[in-house]
Design a protein around this motif. Sequence first.
Motif, short mmCIF file in Angstrom:
data_model
loop_
_atom_site.label_atom_id
_atom_site.label_comp_id
_atom_site.label_asym_id
_atom_site.label_seq_id
_atom_site.Cartn_x
_atom_site.Cartn_y
_atom_site.Cartn_z
N THR A 1 0.83 -1.21 0.00
CA THR A 1 0.00 0.00 0.00
C THR A 1 0.86 1.26 0.00
OG1 THR A 1 -1.75 -1.13 1.22
CG2 THR A 1 -1.76 1.27 1.31
N CYS A 2 0.41 2.27 -0.74
CA CYS A 2 1.03 3.58 -0.71
C CYS A 2 0.15 4.52 0.11
CB CYS A 2 1.20 4.15 -2.12
SG CYS A 2 1.94 5.80 -2.17
N CYS A 3 0.75 5.28 1.02
CA CYS A 3 0.02 6.25 1.84
C CYS A 3 -0.01 7.61 1.15
CB CYS A 3 0.66 6.39 3.21
SG CYS A 3 0.59 4.89 4.21
N LEU A 4 -1.15 8.29 1.24
CA LEU A 4 -1.31 9.59 0.60
C LEU A 4 -1.90 10.57 1.61
CD1 LEU A 4 -1.22 11.36 -1.96
CD2 LEU A 4 -3.46 10.45 -2.58
N GLY B 1 -1.73 5.07 -10.93
CA GLY B 1 -1.78 3.63 -11.15
C GLY B 1 -2.45 2.85 -10.05
N GLY B 2 -3.03 3.51 -9.06
CA GLY B 2 -3.74 2.81 -8.01
C GLY B 2 -5.08 2.29 -8.49
N ASP B 3 -5.55 1.21 -7.88
CA ASP B 3 -6.86 0.68 -8.26
C ASP B 3 -7.82 0.59 -7.08
OD1 ASP B 3 -5.76 -1.43 -6.85
OD2 ASP B 3 -6.32 -2.97 -8.30
N GLY B 4 -7.38 1.07 -5.90
CA GLY B 4 -8.26 1.04 -4.75
C GLY B 4 -7.85 2.05 -3.70
N VAL B 5 -8.83 2.49 -2.89
CA VAL B 5 -8.61 3.50 -1.87
C VAL B 5 -9.01 2.93 -0.52
CG1 VAL B 5 -9.28 5.78 -1.04
CG2 VAL B 5 -9.01 5.38 -3.50
N VAL B 6 -8.12 3.06 0.46
CA VAL B 6 -8.36 2.60 1.82
C VAL B 6 -8.57 3.83 2.71
CG1 VAL B 6 -7.48 1.24 3.76
CG2 VAL B 6 -6.85 0.62 1.40
N ASP B 7 -9.69 3.86 3.43
CA ASP B 7 -10.07 5.02 4.24
C ASP B 7 -10.29 4.56 5.68
OD1 ASP B 7 -11.44 7.16 5.48
OD2 ASP B 7 -12.26 7.82 3.57
N GLY B 8 -9.81 5.36 6.65
CA GLY B 8 -9.92 5.02 8.06
C GLY B 8 -11.20 5.49 8.73
N LEU B 9 -12.24 5.80 7.96
CA LEU B 9 -13.51 6.25 8.51
C LEU B 9 -14.30 5.07 9.07
CD1 LEU B 9 -15.36 8.83 8.70
CD2 LEU B 9 -16.36 8.10 6.53
N GLY B 10 -15.09 5.30 10.11
CA GLY B 10 -16.08 4.32 10.50
C GLY B 10 -16.06 3.84 11.93
N ALA C 1 -17.03 6.77 -9.60
CA ALA C 1 -16.91 7.53 -10.85
C ALA C 1 -15.62 7.22 -11.60
CB ALA C 1 -16.98 9.03 -10.55
N LEU C 2 -14.57 6.85 -10.85
CA LEU C 2 -13.26 6.58 -11.46
C LEU C 2 -12.99 5.09 -11.65
CD1 LEU C 2 -11.20 9.17 -9.37
CD2 LEU C 2 -11.81 9.36 -11.79
N GLY C 3 -13.92 4.25 -11.28
CA GLY C 3 -13.73 2.81 -11.44
C GLY C 3 -12.75 2.22 -10.44
N LEU C 4 -12.59 2.86 -9.27
CA LEU C 4 -11.71 2.36 -8.22
C LEU C 4 -12.51 1.58 -7.19
CD1 LEU C 4 -9.66 5.63 -7.53
CD2 LEU C 4 -9.00 3.73 -9.02
N ARG C 5 -11.84 0.69 -6.48
CA ARG C 5 -12.46 0.00 -5.35
C ARG C 5 -12.29 0.84 -4.09
NH1 ARG C 5 -13.72 -5.35 -6.07
NH2 ARG C 5 -13.52 -5.74 -3.81
N GLN C 6 -13.19 0.64 -3.13
CA GLN C 6 -13.16 1.42 -1.90
C GLN C 6 -13.15 0.48 -0.70
OE1 GLN C 6 -13.57 5.17 -1.34
NE2 GLN C 6 -12.68 4.31 0.51
N ALA C 7 -12.27 0.72 0.26
CA ALA C 7 -12.18 -0.12 1.45
C ALA C 7 -12.30 0.73 2.71
CB ALA C 7 -10.86 -0.89 1.46
N TYR C 8 -13.13 0.28 3.64
CA TYR C 8 -13.27 0.89 4.96
C TYR C 8 -13.02 -0.20 6.01
CZ TYR C 8 -15.66 4.77 2.57
OH TYR C 8 -15.98 5.83 1.75
N PRO C 9 -11.77 -0.49 6.34
CA PRO C 9 -11.48 -1.59 7.28
C PRO C 9 -12.17 -1.45 8.63
CG PRO C 9 -9.47 -0.93 6.14
CD PRO C 9 -10.52 0.07 5.79
N PHE C 10 -12.34 -0.21 9.13
CA PHE C 10 -12.97 -0.03 10.43
C PHE C 10 -14.46 -0.36 10.42
CE2 PHE C 10 -9.27 2.78 11.49
CZ PHE C 10 -8.87 2.08 12.63
N CYS C 11 -15.03 -0.56 9.23
CA CYS C 11 -16.43 -0.95 9.13
C CYS C 11 -16.60 -2.46 9.11
CB CYS C 11 -17.06 -0.34 7.87
SG CYS C 11 -17.13 1.46 7.89
N GLU D 1 -5.87 11.58 -8.16
CA GLU D 1 -4.43 11.40 -8.04
C GLU D 1 -4.08 9.92 -7.93
OE1 GLU D 1 -0.59 13.23 -7.92
OE2 GLU D 1 -2.59 14.04 -8.33
N VAL D 2 -4.86 9.18 -7.17
CA VAL D 2 -4.63 7.74 -7.04
C VAL D 2 -4.76 7.06 -8.39
CG1 VAL D 2 -5.59 5.60 -6.08
CG2 VAL D 2 -5.33 7.61 -4.62
N ALA D 3 -5.83 7.39 -9.12
CA ALA D 3 -6.05 6.76 -10.43
C ALA D 3 -4.93 7.11 -11.40
CB ALA D 3 -7.39 7.21 -10.99
N LEU D 4 -4.50 8.37 -11.41
CA LEU D 4 -3.43 8.79 -12.32
C LEU D 4 -2.10 8.15 -11.96
CD1 LEU D 4 -4.23 12.62 -12.65
CD2 LEU D 4 -4.60 10.83 -14.37
#
Length: 486
Positions: free
Chosen positions: A152-155, A224-233, A355-365, A219-222
Amino acid sequence: MTTSTAVLQDVAPRIMFSTSPYRGQVDFAPLSAAAGERPLDPVSIADLLRNAFVYPPHSIYRDVKVATLGFDPRRDLHKAPEYCFDYRSSPAPARPAETAVDEGTLLKTYHRLLCEAVTRSTAGMQAPWMLQSGGKDSSSLAIAVAEARPDTCCLTYLGGREEDEVESARWVAHELGLRHEALVCKPARAYDRYLAMVPHMPLLSADFALLSYADLTTEVALSGGDGVVDGLGSDIYFGTPVDAKRRMLFRMARGLPIPDGLLATGPLSRSFVACFALATLGMDAFERYFPGSRFSDAEVDRLLGRPVAAQSRQRLRVFQEELAGARTIEARKRVTLAIVEAGAGFSKGQYTTSALGLRQAYPFCDGQLAEWVYREVPDTHLIDREGHNKPLVRKHIARRFGELPYVRAKGCFRFDLCGLAGERFEQVHAFALEARDLLPGAARWLETHRGHMRNKFFASKFYLLAVTLPWLLSRAHAEAQTEPTE
Protein backbone atom coordinates in the motif's frame (compact mmCIF):
# COMPACT_ATOMS: atom_id res chain seq x y z
CA MET A 1 -36.78 17.12 -22.06
CA THR A 2 -40.41 16.41 -21.08
CA THR A 3 -41.37 12.87 -20.16
CA SER A 4 -44.68 11.63 -18.83
CA THR A 5 -44.86 10.14 -15.38
CA ALA A 6 -46.10 6.84 -16.80
CA VAL A 7 -43.12 6.56 -19.13
CA LEU A 8 -40.77 7.47 -16.30
CA GLN A 9 -42.20 4.71 -14.15
CA ASP A 10 -41.74 2.19 -16.94
CA VAL A 11 -38.20 3.30 -17.78
CA ALA A 12 -36.98 3.97 -14.24
CA PRO A 13 -38.77 1.83 -11.66
CA ARG A 14 -38.31 2.53 -7.97
CA ILE A 15 -34.95 1.39 -6.63
CA MET A 16 -33.69 0.52 -3.18
CA PHE A 17 -30.24 -0.82 -2.29
CA SER A 18 -27.73 -0.87 0.57
CA THR A 19 -24.96 1.71 0.74
CA SER A 20 -23.67 0.81 4.20
CA PRO A 21 -20.00 -0.25 4.17
CA TYR A 22 -20.73 -2.08 7.44
CA ARG A 23 -22.57 -4.59 5.23
CA GLY A 24 -19.73 -5.02 2.74
CA GLN A 25 -18.93 -3.66 -0.71
CA VAL A 26 -21.47 -1.23 -2.20
CA ASP A 27 -22.72 -1.91 -5.72
CA PHE A 28 -24.18 1.05 -7.61
CA ALA A 29 -25.19 -1.13 -10.58
CA PRO A 30 -28.92 -0.77 -9.79
CA LEU A 31 -28.63 2.88 -10.81
CA SER A 32 -27.16 2.17 -14.23
CA ALA A 33 -30.47 1.51 -15.99
CA ALA A 34 -32.07 4.72 -17.27
CA ALA A 35 -29.88 6.81 -14.97
CA GLY A 36 -30.48 9.94 -17.03
CA GLU A 37 -34.25 9.60 -16.80
CA ARG A 38 -34.61 9.54 -13.03
CA PRO A 39 -36.57 12.42 -11.45
CA LEU A 40 -34.58 14.66 -9.14
CA ASP A 41 -36.02 15.32 -5.69
CA PRO A 42 -36.22 19.02 -4.72
CA VAL A 43 -36.53 18.12 -1.04
CA SER A 44 -33.20 16.32 -1.31
CA ILE A 45 -31.72 19.40 -2.97
CA ALA A 46 -32.92 21.35 0.05
CA ASP A 47 -31.24 18.74 2.28
CA LEU A 48 -27.93 19.38 0.50
CA LEU A 49 -28.16 23.15 0.84
CA ARG A 50 -29.29 23.00 4.47
CA ASN A 51 -26.97 20.26 5.74
CA ALA A 52 -24.50 19.31 2.95
CA PHE A 53 -25.96 15.82 2.54
CA VAL A 54 -29.25 14.10 1.76
CA TYR A 55 -31.06 12.65 4.77
CA PRO A 56 -31.08 8.85 4.48
CA PRO A 57 -32.85 6.77 3.36
CA HIS A 58 -33.58 9.34 0.67
CA SER A 59 -31.29 10.12 -2.24
CA ILE A 60 -30.98 12.93 -4.76
CA TYR A 61 -33.41 10.94 -6.93
CA ARG A 62 -37.05 10.77 -5.94
CA ASP A 63 -37.39 7.11 -6.89
CA VAL A 64 -34.16 5.84 -5.26
CA LYS A 65 -33.83 5.01 -1.56
CA VAL A 66 -30.64 3.84 0.13
CA ALA A 67 -30.34 1.53 3.13
CA THR A 68 -27.59 3.12 5.17
CA LEU A 69 -26.60 1.86 8.63
CA GLY A 70 -29.73 1.90 10.80
CA PHE A 71 -32.14 1.10 7.94
CA ASP A 72 -33.12 -2.48 7.17
CA PRO A 73 -32.52 -3.18 3.46
CA ARG A 74 -35.28 -5.81 3.59
CA ARG A 75 -37.96 -3.20 4.35
CA ASP A 76 -39.68 -1.00 1.79
CA LEU A 77 -37.93 2.32 2.45
CA HIS A 78 -40.19 4.10 -0.04
CA LYS A 79 -43.27 3.61 2.16
CA ALA A 80 -42.45 3.37 5.86
CA PRO A 81 -38.75 3.67 6.72
CA GLU A 82 -37.78 2.91 10.32
CA TYR A 83 -34.44 3.80 11.88
CA CYS A 84 -32.71 1.66 14.51
CA PHE A 85 -29.10 2.52 15.34
CA ASP A 86 -26.91 -0.56 15.70
CA TYR A 87 -24.25 0.84 18.06
CA ARG A 88 -26.10 2.70 20.80
CA SER A 89 -24.19 3.91 23.81
CA SER A 90 -27.38 4.17 25.88
CA PRO A 91 -28.66 1.64 26.52
CA ALA A 92 -25.40 -0.17 25.81
CA PRO A 93 -24.52 -3.86 26.07
CA ALA A 94 -22.97 -5.12 29.30
CA ARG A 95 -19.26 -4.96 28.55
CA PRO A 96 -16.59 -6.64 30.67
CA ALA A 97 -15.15 -4.75 33.60
CA GLU A 98 -11.72 -3.20 33.18
CA THR A 99 -10.25 -5.62 35.74
CA ALA A 100 -11.72 -8.65 33.98
CA VAL A 101 -9.54 -8.40 30.88
CA ASP A 102 -5.82 -8.19 30.24
CA GLU A 103 -4.76 -5.04 28.38
CA GLY A 104 -2.07 -6.90 26.42
CA THR A 105 -4.64 -9.42 25.23
CA LEU A 106 -7.01 -6.60 24.21
CA LEU A 107 -4.29 -4.93 22.15
CA LYS A 108 -3.30 -8.19 20.45
CA THR A 109 -6.91 -8.96 19.60
CA TYR A 110 -7.55 -5.45 18.29
CA HIS A 111 -4.44 -5.62 16.11
CA ARG A 112 -5.33 -9.06 14.76
CA LEU A 113 -8.92 -8.08 13.94
CA LEU A 114 -7.78 -4.85 12.29
CA CYS A 115 -5.24 -6.73 10.15
CA GLU A 116 -7.92 -9.22 9.15
CA ALA A 117 -10.27 -6.36 8.31
CA VAL A 118 -7.61 -4.81 6.06
CA THR A 119 -7.10 -8.15 4.31
CA ARG A 120 -10.81 -8.69 3.69
CA SER A 121 -11.64 -5.14 2.63
CA THR A 122 -8.72 -4.84 0.18
CA ALA A 123 -9.20 -8.26 -1.41
CA GLY A 124 -9.11 -7.77 -5.17
CA MET A 125 -7.04 -4.58 -5.01
CA GLN A 126 -3.75 -4.88 -6.86
CA ALA A 127 -2.41 -1.43 -5.97
CA PRO A 128 -4.12 0.00 -2.87
CA TRP A 129 -3.60 3.58 -1.70
CA MET A 130 -4.42 4.61 1.85
CA LEU A 131 -5.66 8.10 2.71
CA GLN A 132 -3.48 8.97 5.70
CA SER A 133 -4.74 12.04 7.56
CA GLY A 134 -2.15 11.77 10.33
CA GLY A 135 -4.76 11.30 13.06
CA LYS A 136 -5.33 8.40 15.45
CA ASP A 137 -7.43 6.22 13.19
CA SER A 138 -5.22 6.47 10.12
CA SER A 139 -2.06 5.95 12.19
CA SER A 140 -3.46 2.83 13.85
CA LEU A 141 -4.73 1.63 10.48
CA ALA A 142 -1.30 2.20 8.92
CA ILE A 143 0.23 -0.20 11.47
CA ALA A 144 -2.19 -2.92 10.36
CA VAL A 145 -1.79 -2.05 6.67
CA ALA A 146 1.99 -2.43 6.94
CA GLU A 147 1.47 -6.00 8.11
CA ALA A 148 -1.51 -7.07 6.00
CA ARG A 149 -0.95 -5.05 2.78
CA PRO A 150 2.66 -3.77 2.71
CA ASP A 151 2.24 -2.94 -0.99
CA THR A 152 0.00 0.00 0.00
CA CYS A 153 1.03 3.58 -0.71
CA CYS A 154 0.02 6.25 1.84
CA LEU A 155 -1.31 9.59 0.60
CA THR A 156 -1.63 12.67 2.85
CA TYR A 157 -3.56 15.81 1.89
CA LEU A 158 -2.54 19.31 2.92
CA GLY A 159 -5.81 21.17 2.73
CA GLY A 160 -5.16 24.48 4.43
CA ARG A 161 -3.26 26.57 6.92
CA GLU A 162 -5.20 25.11 9.88
CA GLU A 163 -3.23 21.90 9.72
CA ASP A 164 -0.02 20.40 8.43
CA GLU A 165 0.38 16.78 9.41
CA VAL A 166 2.32 15.76 6.32
CA GLU A 167 5.64 15.49 8.15
CA SER A 168 4.34 13.25 10.95
CA ALA A 169 2.29 11.13 8.52
CA ARG A 170 5.31 10.66 6.28
CA TRP A 171 7.48 9.67 9.26
CA VAL A 172 4.93 7.07 10.37
CA ALA A 173 4.68 5.61 6.86
CA HIS A 174 8.44 5.42 6.42
CA GLU A 175 8.93 3.84 9.86
CA LEU A 176 6.43 1.17 8.83
CA GLY A 177 8.13 0.62 5.49
CA LEU A 178 5.25 2.06 3.47
CA ARG A 179 5.64 4.36 0.50
CA HIS A 180 4.28 7.85 1.16
CA GLU A 181 3.12 10.68 -1.09
CA ALA A 182 1.62 14.10 -0.30
CA LEU A 183 -0.83 16.25 -2.24
CA VAL A 184 -1.24 19.97 -1.60
CA CYS A 185 -4.73 21.36 -2.13
CA LYS A 186 -5.08 23.50 -5.25
CA PRO A 187 -8.76 24.51 -5.42
CA ALA A 188 -8.93 25.01 -9.19
CA ARG A 189 -7.29 21.65 -9.93
CA ALA A 190 -9.57 19.86 -7.46
CA TYR A 191 -12.65 21.51 -8.95
CA ASP A 192 -11.63 20.57 -12.49
CA ARG A 193 -11.17 16.99 -11.35
CA TYR A 194 -14.60 17.04 -9.73
CA LEU A 195 -16.26 18.42 -12.85
CA ALA A 196 -14.62 15.67 -14.91
CA MET A 197 -16.15 12.96 -12.72
CA VAL A 198 -19.60 14.56 -12.30
CA PRO A 199 -21.21 12.70 -15.24
CA HIS A 200 -20.10 9.39 -13.72
CA MET A 201 -20.99 10.02 -10.05
CA PRO A 202 -23.92 7.75 -9.15
CA LEU A 203 -25.47 10.03 -6.51
CA LEU A 204 -24.79 13.43 -4.96
CA SER A 205 -23.42 14.63 -1.64
CA ALA A 206 -22.04 18.08 -0.83
CA ASP A 207 -19.76 16.98 2.01
CA PHE A 208 -17.14 19.63 2.78
CA ALA A 209 -14.38 17.13 1.97
CA LEU A 210 -15.92 15.97 -1.32
CA LEU A 211 -13.62 18.12 -3.48
CA SER A 212 -10.64 16.94 -1.46
CA TYR A 213 -11.66 13.38 -2.27
CA ALA A 214 -12.16 14.21 -5.94
CA ASP A 215 -8.60 15.55 -5.91
CA LEU A 216 -7.19 12.58 -3.96
CA THR A 217 -8.95 9.78 -5.81
CA THR A 218 -8.04 11.26 -9.20
CA GLU A 219 -4.43 11.40 -8.04
CA VAL A 220 -4.63 7.74 -7.04
CA ALA A 221 -6.05 6.76 -10.43
CA LEU A 222 -3.43 8.79 -12.32
CA SER A 223 -0.69 7.15 -10.23
CA GLY A 224 -1.78 3.63 -11.15
CA GLY A 225 -3.74 2.81 -8.01
CA ASP A 226 -6.86 0.68 -8.26
CA GLY A 227 -8.26 1.04 -4.75
CA VAL A 228 -8.61 3.50 -1.87
CA VAL A 229 -8.36 2.60 1.82
CA ASP A 230 -10.07 5.02 4.24
CA GLY A 231 -9.92 5.02 8.06
CA LEU A 232 -13.51 6.25 8.51
CA GLY A 233 -16.08 4.32 10.50
CA SER A 234 -14.97 3.60 14.08
CA ASP A 235 -16.35 6.63 15.94
CA ILE A 236 -19.87 5.22 16.22
CA TYR A 237 -18.81 2.08 18.13
CA PHE A 238 -15.85 3.50 20.05
CA GLY A 239 -17.84 6.53 21.14
CA THR A 240 -17.33 10.26 20.78
CA PRO A 241 -16.93 12.48 23.85
CA VAL A 242 -18.35 15.98 23.53
CA ASP A 243 -15.99 18.81 24.43
CA ALA A 244 -16.95 22.13 26.07
CA LYS A 245 -16.94 24.05 22.78
CA ARG A 246 -19.34 21.61 21.16
CA ARG A 247 -21.63 21.63 24.20
CA MET A 248 -21.78 25.41 24.03
CA LEU A 249 -22.77 25.29 20.34
CA PHE A 250 -25.56 22.84 21.08
CA ARG A 251 -26.91 25.15 23.79
CA MET A 252 -26.70 28.14 21.45
CA ALA A 253 -28.86 26.51 18.76
CA ARG A 254 -32.30 27.90 19.57
CA GLY A 255 -34.10 28.09 16.25
CA LEU A 256 -34.45 31.85 16.65
CA PRO A 257 -35.39 33.98 13.62
CA ILE A 258 -32.32 35.81 12.31
CA PRO A 259 -33.16 39.05 10.44
CA ASP A 260 -32.83 38.69 6.70
CA GLY A 261 -29.53 40.02 5.42
CA LEU A 262 -28.10 40.74 8.89
CA LEU A 263 -25.02 38.56 8.46
CA ALA A 264 -24.04 40.18 5.18
CA THR A 265 -24.16 43.70 6.65
CA GLY A 266 -21.29 45.90 7.85
CA PRO A 267 -18.57 44.53 10.15
CA LEU A 268 -20.51 41.31 10.77
CA SER A 269 -19.98 40.25 7.17
CA ARG A 270 -16.20 40.20 7.68
CA SER A 271 -16.17 38.06 10.83
CA PHE A 272 -16.45 34.31 10.46
CA VAL A 273 -16.86 33.84 14.21
CA ALA A 274 -19.69 36.38 14.47
CA CYS A 275 -21.52 34.96 11.44
CA PHE A 276 -21.12 31.39 12.66
CA ALA A 277 -22.37 32.24 16.15
CA LEU A 278 -25.42 34.18 14.96
CA ALA A 279 -26.29 31.50 12.40
CA THR A 280 -26.08 28.91 15.18
CA LEU A 281 -28.74 30.83 17.14
CA GLY A 282 -31.06 30.33 14.18
CA MET A 283 -30.39 26.62 13.78
CA ASP A 284 -32.15 23.54 15.07
CA ALA A 285 -30.13 22.01 17.92
CA PHE A 286 -29.92 18.60 16.26
CA GLU A 287 -28.70 19.99 12.95
CA ARG A 288 -26.04 22.05 14.71
CA TYR A 289 -24.31 18.71 15.30
CA PHE A 290 -23.58 18.69 11.57
CA PRO A 291 -20.32 20.39 10.52
CA GLY A 292 -19.87 23.54 8.48
CA SER A 293 -21.79 26.69 7.60
CA ARG A 294 -24.88 26.05 5.50
CA PHE A 295 -27.85 27.93 4.09
CA SER A 296 -30.71 28.88 6.41
CA ASP A 297 -34.23 27.63 5.71
CA ALA A 298 -35.24 31.05 4.38
CA GLU A 299 -32.25 31.12 2.04
CA VAL A 300 -33.00 27.61 0.80
CA ASP A 301 -36.57 28.56 -0.05
CA ARG A 302 -35.30 31.59 -1.99
CA LEU A 303 -32.70 29.49 -3.80
CA LEU A 304 -35.34 26.96 -4.86
CA GLY A 305 -37.97 29.59 -5.54
CA ARG A 306 -40.58 27.82 -3.41
CA PRO A 307 -41.09 26.64 0.19
CA VAL A 308 -39.21 23.34 0.44
CA ALA A 309 -36.97 23.72 3.51
CA ALA A 310 -39.77 22.73 5.89
CA GLN A 311 -40.14 19.40 4.07
CA SER A 312 -36.41 18.82 4.48
CA ARG A 313 -36.70 19.47 8.22
CA GLN A 314 -39.60 17.01 8.46
CA ARG A 315 -37.26 14.23 7.38
CA LEU A 316 -35.83 14.35 10.90
CA ARG A 317 -38.95 12.60 12.18
CA VAL A 318 -37.69 9.15 11.20
CA PHE A 319 -34.77 9.59 13.64
CA GLN A 320 -36.73 11.08 16.56
CA GLU A 321 -37.50 7.84 18.40
CA GLU A 322 -33.85 6.77 18.31
CA LEU A 323 -32.68 10.20 19.45
CA ALA A 324 -35.24 10.26 22.23
CA GLY A 325 -33.72 7.04 23.59
CA ALA A 326 -30.22 8.56 23.65
CA ARG A 327 -29.83 9.35 27.35
CA THR A 328 -26.66 11.43 27.22
CA ILE A 329 -25.21 14.10 24.95
CA GLU A 330 -22.50 11.59 23.95
CA ALA A 331 -25.15 9.05 22.99
CA ARG A 332 -26.98 11.68 20.96
CA LYS A 333 -23.81 12.70 19.19
CA ARG A 334 -23.06 9.07 18.35
CA VAL A 335 -26.44 8.70 16.61
CA THR A 336 -25.90 11.98 14.81
CA LEU A 337 -22.46 10.91 13.62
CA ALA A 338 -23.95 7.73 12.21
CA ILE A 339 -26.48 9.78 10.22
CA VAL A 340 -23.83 12.20 8.96
CA GLU A 341 -21.40 9.41 8.07
CA ALA A 342 -24.12 7.61 6.15
CA GLY A 343 -25.23 10.68 4.20
CA ALA A 344 -21.91 12.48 3.76
CA GLY A 345 -18.85 10.78 5.24
CA PHE A 346 -18.90 7.51 3.34
CA SER A 347 -20.58 8.90 0.24
CA LYS A 348 -17.73 11.26 -0.63
CA GLY A 349 -15.46 8.25 -1.02
CA GLN A 350 -18.05 5.91 -2.51
CA TYR A 351 -19.22 8.33 -5.19
CA THR A 352 -15.78 9.55 -6.29
CA THR A 353 -14.19 6.09 -6.43
CA SER A 354 -17.22 4.73 -8.29
CA ALA A 355 -16.91 7.53 -10.85
CA LEU A 356 -13.26 6.58 -11.46
CA GLY A 357 -13.73 2.81 -11.44
CA LEU A 358 -11.71 2.36 -8.22
CA ARG A 359 -12.46 0.00 -5.35
CA GLN A 360 -13.16 1.42 -1.90
CA ALA A 361 -12.18 -0.12 1.45
CA TYR A 362 -13.27 0.89 4.96
CA PRO A 363 -11.48 -1.59 7.28
CA PHE A 364 -12.97 -0.03 10.43
CA CYS A 365 -16.43 -0.95 9.13
CA ASP A 366 -15.57 -4.63 9.25
CA GLY A 367 -18.36 -6.43 11.10
CA GLN A 368 -16.14 -8.66 13.23
CA LEU A 369 -13.97 -5.75 14.38
CA ALA A 370 -16.92 -3.44 15.09
CA GLU A 371 -18.88 -6.04 17.05
CA TRP A 372 -15.84 -7.02 19.13
CA VAL A 373 -15.09 -3.41 20.10
CA TYR A 374 -18.73 -2.63 20.81
CA ARG A 375 -19.39 -5.70 22.95
CA GLU A 376 -16.07 -6.98 24.34
CA VAL A 377 -13.92 -3.92 25.06
CA PRO A 378 -14.32 -2.32 28.54
CA ASP A 379 -15.83 1.15 28.63
CA THR A 380 -12.57 2.66 29.91
CA HIS A 381 -10.81 1.52 26.71
CA LEU A 382 -13.46 3.25 24.59
CA ILE A 383 -13.54 6.59 26.44
CA ASP A 384 -11.29 6.93 29.47
CA ARG A 385 -12.11 8.58 32.80
CA GLU A 386 -10.63 11.90 31.66
CA GLY A 387 -12.92 11.94 28.62
CA HIS A 388 -10.26 11.04 26.03
CA ASN A 389 -11.59 9.02 23.14
CA LYS A 390 -10.23 5.72 21.88
CA PRO A 391 -7.60 4.92 24.53
CA LEU A 392 -7.32 1.44 23.01
CA VAL A 393 -6.31 2.97 19.67
CA ARG A 394 -3.88 5.34 21.37
CA LYS A 395 -2.23 2.43 23.14
CA HIS A 396 -2.06 0.47 19.89
CA ILE A 397 -0.09 3.36 18.38
CA ALA A 398 2.03 3.85 21.49
CA ARG A 399 3.03 0.19 21.46
CA ARG A 400 4.66 0.80 18.07
CA PHE A 401 5.74 4.45 18.22
CA GLY A 402 5.25 5.92 21.67
CA GLU A 403 3.04 8.97 22.09
CA LEU A 404 3.43 11.36 19.16
CA PRO A 405 1.99 14.88 18.69
CA TYR A 406 -0.39 13.87 15.91
CA VAL A 407 -2.22 11.51 18.28
CA ARG A 408 -3.51 14.52 20.23
CA ALA A 409 -4.83 16.40 17.18
CA LYS A 410 -7.53 15.27 14.80
CA GLY A 411 -6.52 15.17 11.15
CA CYS A 412 -8.94 15.58 8.27
CA PHE A 413 -9.17 16.53 4.61
CA ARG A 414 -9.89 20.25 4.82
CA PHE A 415 -10.42 22.22 1.65
CA ASP A 416 -9.50 25.81 0.81
CA LEU A 417 -13.04 27.19 0.60
CA CYS A 418 -12.06 30.84 0.16
CA GLY A 419 -9.51 29.88 -2.46
CA LEU A 420 -12.17 28.03 -4.47
CA ALA A 421 -14.51 31.02 -4.32
CA GLY A 422 -11.72 33.37 -5.40
CA GLU A 423 -10.67 31.21 -8.34
CA ARG A 424 -13.98 29.85 -9.62
CA PHE A 425 -16.66 32.40 -8.74
CA GLU A 426 -17.48 33.30 -12.36
CA GLN A 427 -17.67 29.67 -13.42
CA VAL A 428 -20.10 28.79 -10.63
CA HIS A 429 -22.12 31.92 -11.36
CA ALA A 430 -22.39 30.74 -14.98
CA PHE A 431 -23.65 27.38 -13.72
CA ALA A 432 -26.24 29.23 -11.61
CA LEU A 433 -27.49 31.16 -14.63
CA GLU A 434 -27.77 27.93 -16.60
CA ALA A 435 -29.60 26.25 -13.73
CA ARG A 436 -32.31 28.91 -13.28
CA ASP A 437 -35.08 26.32 -13.67
CA LEU A 438 -33.54 24.18 -10.91
CA LEU A 439 -32.32 26.84 -8.47
CA PRO A 440 -33.86 30.13 -9.57
CA GLY A 441 -32.36 32.07 -6.66
CA ALA A 442 -28.76 30.83 -6.91
CA ALA A 443 -27.46 33.47 -9.31
CA ARG A 444 -29.01 36.25 -7.24
CA TRP A 445 -27.44 34.92 -4.03
CA LEU A 446 -24.03 34.79 -5.66
CA GLU A 447 -24.35 38.30 -7.04
CA THR A 448 -25.45 39.67 -3.65
CA HIS A 449 -22.59 37.96 -1.76
CA ARG A 450 -19.83 38.36 -4.32
CA GLY A 451 -17.86 40.69 -2.05
CA HIS A 452 -17.99 38.39 0.99
CA MET A 453 -16.07 35.38 -0.29
CA ARG A 454 -13.01 36.02 1.90
CA ASN A 455 -15.16 35.08 4.88
CA LYS A 456 -15.23 31.29 5.23
CA PHE A 457 -18.85 31.48 6.41
CA PHE A 458 -20.00 32.68 2.99
CA ALA A 459 -17.35 30.70 1.10
CA SER A 460 -18.82 27.54 2.67
CA LYS A 461 -22.19 28.33 1.13
CA PHE A 462 -20.50 29.07 -2.17
CA TYR A 463 -18.92 25.61 -1.93
CA LEU A 464 -22.35 23.99 -1.58
CA LEU A 465 -23.49 25.66 -4.79
CA ALA A 466 -20.21 24.88 -6.56
CA VAL A 467 -20.66 21.18 -5.82
CA THR A 468 -24.42 20.93 -6.31
CA LEU A 469 -25.03 23.00 -9.46
CA PRO A 470 -22.89 21.12 -12.01
CA TRP A 471 -24.15 17.72 -10.86
CA LEU A 472 -27.78 18.86 -11.11
CA LEU A 473 -27.17 20.38 -14.53
CA SER A 474 -25.75 17.08 -15.76
CA ARG A 475 -29.14 15.48 -14.92
CA ALA A 476 -31.29 18.52 -15.74
CA HIS A 477 -33.31 16.80 -18.46
CA ALA A 478 -35.22 14.93 -15.73
CA GLU A 479 -36.25 18.17 -14.00
CA ALA A 480 -39.70 18.13 -15.59
CA GLN A 481 -40.67 15.54 -12.99
CA THR A 482 -39.31 17.23 -9.84
CA GLU A 483 -42.51 18.08 -7.98
CA PRO A 484 -41.95 17.94 -4.20
CA THR A 485 -43.35 14.79 -2.61
CA GLU A 486 -42.75 13.05 0.66
